[in-house]
Design a protein around this motif. Structure first.
Motif, mmCIF file in Angstrom:
data_model
loop_
_atom_site.group_PDB
_atom_site.id
_atom_site.type_symbol
_atom_site.label_atom_id
_atom_site.label_comp_id
_atom_site.label_asym_id
_atom_site.label_seq_id
_atom_site.Cartn_x
_atom_site.Cartn_y
_atom_site.Cartn_z
ATOM 1 N N UNK A 198 0.798 -1.221 0.000
ATOM 2 C CA UNK A 198 0.000 0.000 0.000
ATOM 3 C C UNK A 198 0.830 1.269 0.000
ATOM 4 N N UNK A 199 2.109 1.163 0.269
ATOM 5 C CA UNK A 199 2.946 2.355 0.304
ATOM 6 C C UNK A 199 2.755 3.192 1.548
ATOM 7 N N UNK A 200 2.154 2.619 2.590
ATOM 8 C CA UNK A 200 1.900 3.345 3.829
ATOM 9 C C UNK A 200 2.666 2.668 4.956
ATOM 10 N N UNK A 201 3.468 3.453 5.665
ATOM 11 C CA UNK A 201 4.200 2.894 6.803
ATOM 12 C C UNK A 201 3.337 3.023 8.054
ATOM 13 N N UNK A 202 2.931 1.878 8.586
ATOM 14 C CA UNK A 202 2.161 1.826 9.823
ATOM 15 C C UNK A 202 2.969 0.991 10.810
ATOM 16 N N UNK A 203 3.338 1.534 11.960
ATOM 17 C CA UNK A 203 4.127 0.766 12.929
ATOM 18 C C UNK A 203 3.447 -0.554 13.269
ATOM 19 N N UNK A 218 -6.522 3.177 9.006
ATOM 20 C CA UNK A 218 -5.576 4.304 9.083
ATOM 21 C C UNK A 218 -6.108 5.477 8.268
ATOM 22 N N UNK A 219 -6.718 5.160 7.122
ATOM 23 C CA UNK A 219 -7.282 6.207 6.263
ATOM 24 C C UNK A 219 -6.686 6.148 4.877
ATOM 25 N N UNK A 220 -7.553 6.008 3.875
ATOM 26 C CA UNK A 220 -7.055 5.949 2.500
ATOM 27 C C UNK A 220 -6.393 7.247 2.077
ATOM 28 N N UNK A 221 -6.734 8.356 2.781
ATOM 29 C CA UNK A 221 -6.094 9.620 2.456
ATOM 30 C C UNK A 221 -4.625 9.640 2.873
ATOM 31 N N UNK A 222 -4.200 8.628 3.633
ATOM 32 C CA UNK A 222 -2.796 8.543 4.037
ATOM 33 C C UNK A 222 -1.936 7.839 2.990
ATOM 34 N N UNK A 223 -2.557 7.247 1.974
ATOM 35 C CA UNK A 223 -1.788 6.569 0.934
ATOM 36 C C UNK A 223 -1.141 7.628 0.059
ATOM 37 N N UNK A 224 0.191 7.641 -0.032
ATOM 38 C CA UNK A 224 0.863 8.689 -0.821
ATOM 39 C C UNK A 224 0.658 8.487 -2.312
ATOM 40 N N UNK A 225 0.685 9.586 -3.038
ATOM 41 C CA UNK A 225 0.594 9.527 -4.492
ATOM 42 C C UNK A 225 2.011 9.396 -5.034
ATOM 43 N N UNK A 226 2.367 8.192 -5.456
ATOM 44 C CA UNK A 226 3.727 7.908 -5.918
ATOM 45 C C UNK A 226 3.690 7.543 -7.385
#
Length: 805
Positions: free
Chosen positions: A414-419, A480-488
């Motif tokens: 997902x490209x999202x870092x979640x501890x 966490x929120x889909x808005x937290x997924x970065x646009x890469x």
């Protein structure tokens, strides 16, 4: 899926306000479709007391009441309710309030010559029930002057959430509360499952269709007294659009919406022998609770006794075996039906129900015992009676499933870092079991080294949709929120990528952008229209054999019906100027035809010296749009010829077509025919047009490159001419004739004025044109300009025209 805010808070301990809850629901993938607070439409209705009641002097069935609504100034109200009397406490609508049932605004009026202020209301008028035999009677201790909705506990917003097919766990209020708790909005309250001390053996039930009904649990309760459900339950059911029927029926509906667990209650007096879940037999009939009879076959699961079928398993119960007012002994069914069997049965019978919607998604197979106990407890507490032991036939498919998952996979997919700790908290709060060790850092000679780890995730029984580790990532990222997924951006490979759009798609893009730039709003309509709409534009070639609606039956032969319907919807919503376009397909026996259609209606937004003046659209506005869109599509607009033979959808004499020769029709435009406008409920002048993209000639393929752009070295010369021509001569004919007078020097001809009036004799009109001349290697001499002018005048004379003095 609907529920009230107070209902949600029975499962979720939270201090969050409504706005925060709604925002969080949308963020975690539970789209909020709407919110409605019943108290808002009842704001103008207060608790009031009737002080006096006297007969109306002009009507025997009316009374003149003196009503105290709390402000110290009693009001006179004319009322026809038979139960109106002095001392009655009811609900009073003040002046300016809107009656929910009919939208009527209350105001001071005279009824049979007697002044009346406001209205005493019935439950039907306030949409709180069906009783209309008299006005509402409240407890005598109700506080006069208080807003009725606040006193009655109706100030409770109803939230409507769209649940996607994979989220079977959110088909109950508890599942939604669980998601919100995982998102950090509060704490999920523990569910209380009562222990039932059964007396005597359980009922005779079994399952002979393990593929359709793997488990059939049941319990009897004898000596019940069926009646109305309690206020708290009835209010919650009514708030979400469910009509309270009786306590026994309402209990099963309440548990279905509260916990996502459908159940059914049988009147034991109507049963002949034990109940069995089995496959249907060809030709069997069942009269369902909706009053309709259905024919069963062997692909369906039914619940039957020794003599008849009583239930379409998991979809709808039978009418003659359900709980009635006089029911004293009941059998509570809590079964598990496989989603696949439910889907096939529902589709064959074209039968939908709230139970089907849940079983088809997949209810929790491990919640049979608990669901049966909760239902039994409610039956006993509300209706009395003595429960039996439970009978458990079959085995529900509740074997725990496990998924191997590494916390690092969240970042990788997902490209999202979640501890890892946060991931574990989220998963456990959603009901997943987490065991094992996550990645850890060890040091070798002082150098940190990451040692990969892996979790074993135990999937909860209510999450049938979770099958592999990508689903686990989805759950983490969702909370966490889909808005937290970065646009890469994806890495670009070496070289220049080849274009993926076809030439036709590029043309459509240019046309779409041009239409938007000219102030038109894009509409996207159905490709299907009603038969009468198709007939109005020439008739359609294709009729659907199985349409989703009679109003969507014919494949459209024109884009105009959809655009006109959209125009009507905008006009009904007070739009004063409508400018719509659509880029789509028309359908004929020969195939699909790419087309651009537009409609202009209402007031034209004037510019320049005309700004501030309300003007309507005319045929020339439609022609301007057509020419601009044709130019964007790459059509040779300079070579187009204007003909007057538009289709029957347009007003004769105020419409036309643009062609390349007599047969190649590229577009038609003009004022809409009044009968067609009337058919769609439109008034005033409506103009429209259609551009046939498939008729535009394509670019010639050759091995030569386009010549580089070389602007002329000398400045162009412009000359204006005004000609008197007969009325029947079209301006387009004059423009084309003048263009051909000197093809080498004349590069453009533009009509800029049409005049009829003083100084122009009858039967003639004045056409003023601007002729652009482009010199080549040297400037024009006076003799050359005079020769070109003479050629222009001669071209006009061929059409019967003469130079205006």
């Amino acid at each position: 899926m609907k529920f009230t805010l107070s209902w949600l808070k029975t499962h979720l301990k939270t201090d969050a306000d409504l706005a925060t809850i709604l925002k969080t629901l949308n963020a975690i993938g539970l789209e909020v479709e709407g919110v409605e607070n019943p108290a808002e439409k009842l704001a103008g209705f207060k608790i009031a007391q009737v002080l006096t009641a006297e007969r109306h002097p002009q009507a025997d069935k009316l009374q003149v009441l003196s009503v105290d609504h709390g402000d110290g100034n009693p009001l006179q109200v004319v009322c026809g309710a038979p139960n109106a009397r002095a001392g009655l406490v009811g609900v009073f609508g003040v002046e300016g309030a809107v009656v929910p049932s009919n939208g009527m605004v209350l105001k001071k009026t005279a009824i049979r010559g007697v002044e009346s202020n406001g209205m005493m209301c019935s439950t039907r008028e306030l949409e709180l029930g069906d009783d209309h035999d008299g006005i509402i009677e409240l407890d005598a201790a109700a506080p006069v002057g208080q807003v009725y909705a606040d006193w009655a506990g109706l100030n409770d917003p109803v939230i409507d959430v769209s649940v996607t097919p994979n989220r079977q766990d959110c088909m109950g209020v508890r599942g939604i509360a669980r998601d919100l708790a995982a998102a950090g909005l509060g704490t999920l309250n523990a569910i209380i499952v009562p222990e039932i001390a059964g007396v005597g053996p359980g009922p005779d039930v079994r399952t002979d269709d393990v593929d359709g009904c793997p488990a059939f649990f049941a319990r009897t309760v004898r000596g019940v007294t069926n009646g109305a459900s309690p206020d708290w339950m009835a209010k919650r059911l009514k708030a979400i659009g469910q009509k309270p029927i009786s306590a026994l029926v309402d209990i099963t509906n309440y548990i279905m919406f509260d916990l996502g667990r459908p159940l059914h209650v049988y009147d034991m007096a109507s049963l002949k022998g034990g109940l069995v879940a089995r496959k249907g037999k060809p030709g069997e009939q069942v009269l369902a609770l909706n009053g309709k009879s259905y024919t069963i076959d062997e692909t369906m699961t039914v619940i039957a006794d020794d003599e008849a079928v009583h239930d379409i398993g998991g979809i709808m119960g039978g009418e003659h075996s359900g709980a009635q007012d006089g029911t004293t002994d009941v059998l509570i069914e809590c079964a598990y039906f496989t989603p696949e069997r439910i889907a096939v049965t529902g589709q064959k019978l074209t039968l939908t129900s709230d139970a089907r919607g849940r079983f088809e998604r997949g209810v929790d197979p491990a919640f049979l015992d608990d669901g049966l106990s909760i239902a039994t407890s409610l039956v006993v507490s509300l209706c009395g009676g003595t429960p039996s032991e439970a009978t458990r036939a079959g085995t529900p498919p509740a074997t725990p499933r496990t998924v191997a998952y590494a916390p690092d996979q969240c970042l990788a997919l997902a490209g999202v870092h979640v501890p890892a700790d946060e991931q574990k908290r989220i998963l456990e709060s959603l009901g997943f079991g987490v065991s094992g060790e996550a990645s850890r850092v060890e040091y070798e000679d002082g150098t940190p080294v990451t040692v990969p780890g892996c979790w074993t995730i135990t999937v909860p029984t209510w999450r049938r949709d979770v099958d592999g580790w990508p689903d686990i990532v989805e759950e983490v990222v969702r909370i966490v929120g889909l808005d937290q997924v970065p646009s890469t951006p994806l890495p670009r490979g070496p070289g220049v990528a080849r274009p993926t759009a076809t030439p036709e798609q590029m043309v459509e893009r240019r046309v779409r952008r041009t239409a938007a730039a000219r102030g038109l709003a894009e509409a996207i309509n159905w490709s299907f229209i009603a038969e009468k709409e198709a007939a109005a534009v020439g008739g359609g070639d294709w009729t659907l054999a199985n349409p989703i609606s009679e109003e969507l039956k014919v494949m459209r032969p024109s884009l105009l019906p959809g655009l006109l319907s959209a125009t009507k919807r905008n006009v009904d919503r007070s739009a004063t100027s409508v400018r719509l376009f659509e880029l789509g397909r028309r359908y004929f026996k020969q195939g699909e035809r790419a087309t651009v259609g537009f409609v202009l209606a209402g007031e034209k937004v004037a510019r320049g010296w005309q700004a501030g003046k309300a003007q309507g659209f005319d045929a020339f506005d439609a022609k301007a749009e057509v020419v601009a869109l044709l130019a964007a599509a790459g059509a040779p607009v300079g070579n187009l010829q204007n003909f007057g033979e538009a289709s029957a959808a347009y007003h004769p004499g105020q419409s036309g077509t643009l062609r390349l020769g007599p047969k190649a029709v590229l577009a038609e435009y003009g004022v809409l025919h009044p009968s067609l406008a009337k058919q769609f409920g439109l008034t005033g002048t409506v103009v429209a047009g259609e551009i046939f993209l498939d008729a535009i000639p394509g670019k010639r393929k050759s091995g030569f490159m386009r010549a580089p752009y070389a602007p002329p070295a000398l400045q162009a010369v412009k000359r204006d001419f005004a000609f008197l021509v007969p009325d029947m001569v079209e301006a387009d004919a004059l423009v084309r004739g003048v263009k051909g007078a000197d093809k080498k020097s004349i590069v453009d001809v533009r009509l800029f004025d049409v005049f009829v009036g003083p100084g122009v004799e009858d039967g003639f009109k004045s056409l003023a044109i601007e002729v652009t001349l482009q010199p080549g290697e040297k400037s024009f001499s006076q003799e050359e300009l005079e020769a070109i002018s003479a050629a222009v005048v001669k071209a006009a004379q061929k059409l019967g025209g003469s130079l205006r003095g």
